[in-house]
Design an enzyme around this catalytic site. Sequence first.
Site, PDB file in Angstrom:
ATOM      1  N   ASP A  57      50.481  34.050  31.400  1.00 43.76           N
ATOM      2  CA  ASP A  57      49.071  34.432  31.312  1.00 43.76           C
ATOM      3  C   ASP A  57      48.223  33.339  31.950  1.00 43.76           C
ATOM      4  OD1 ASP A  57      46.539  35.258  30.695  1.00 43.76           O
ATOM      5  OD2 ASP A  57      46.813  35.251  28.506  1.00 43.76           O
ATOM      6  N   ASN A  83      46.370  34.333  44.214  1.00 44.88           N
ATOM      7  CA  ASN A  83      45.896  35.694  44.414  1.00 44.88           C
ATOM      8  C   ASN A  83      45.436  36.381  43.132  1.00 44.88           C
ATOM      9  OD1 ASN A  83      45.966  38.578  45.701  1.00 44.88           O
ATOM     10  ND2 ASN A  83      47.431  38.671  44.006  1.00 44.88           N
ATOM     11  N   TYR A 147      32.370  37.897  38.035  1.00 45.27           N
ATOM     12  CA  TYR A 147      33.375  37.963  39.096  1.00 45.27           C
ATOM     13  C   TYR A 147      32.879  37.282  40.363  1.00 45.27           C
ATOM     14  CZ  TYR A 147      36.587  40.092  42.507  1.00 45.27           C
ATOM     15  OH  TYR A 147      37.518  40.310  43.500  1.00 45.27           O
ATOM     16  N   LYS A 151      34.332  33.829  42.114  1.00 43.22           N
ATOM     17  CA  LYS A 151      34.914  33.941  43.454  1.00 43.22           C
ATOM     18  C   LYS A 151      34.161  33.062  44.446  1.00 43.22           C
ATOM     19  CE  LYS A 151      38.369  36.813  42.951  1.00 43.22           C
ATOM     20  NZ  LYS A 151      39.770  36.417  43.262  1.00 43.22           N
TER      21      LYS A 151
END
Length: 247
Positions: A57, A83, A147, A151
């Site tokens: 995890d 990734n 998110y 990123k």
Amino acid sequence: MTVIESNPTPVTVVTGASNGIGRAIAEAVLSQGHAVVNLDYVLPTWSHPQLTSYQGDLTDEASTRERAAEIAAKHNVTALVNNAGATRPGTIDTATTAQLDDVVGLHLRAPMLLVQAFLPTLRASGQGRIVNMSSRAALGKGERIVYSATKAGLIGLTRTLAMELGRDGITVNAIGPGPIATELFRQSNPEGAPQTERILKSIAVGRMGTAEDVARAALFFLSPDNGFVTGQVLYVCGGTTLGVAPV
């Protein structure tokens, strides 16, 4: 006994390679005759003679450290593709700190810990390669507050690592995928749905991207022939960043 003595085979670690873009990258690397280690929260349903998979995890610091140490002890890691990712949709009105902590762990802490764990063999190779999977959303995307923020942070991590590790022969680059028709994307955006059609109209090349499109970009950055390219972000987005990304 050192890692290289016990297992001298160069290995590319790809996180989240059980499915989607990660799987496509792993398969592309394997097709070139290289060994791959997959680190994912689920084990893959596919196999290959040169694929080794570990379950862990990456949102959990202890689990990440444990798996990173195990892989570093058993494999000669000369390339790393960070990734694994998760979207956690939400606006500033609905986003929670729990979601933020989750994606910070996955998109920023895990890549940092994995780089630290594999640095000895990355440096020893003289041509180590690190590829970080950012997103077109790093430039801003509605309902992706946590998110897009993480990123974008991954791009900062990429550029700073490139500066720090360049003298060791290690290149560090990022890929920013746009709309990619993975299984997960299709679940939220079924073919023919209004939102899917809106996305299609925003793509300059007139089609959705594929996981293989992203994998080919990763192969470029992973190639030992491309040691003069570092600290860069390549948007594999079909042109959706045109007019948004800086020149």
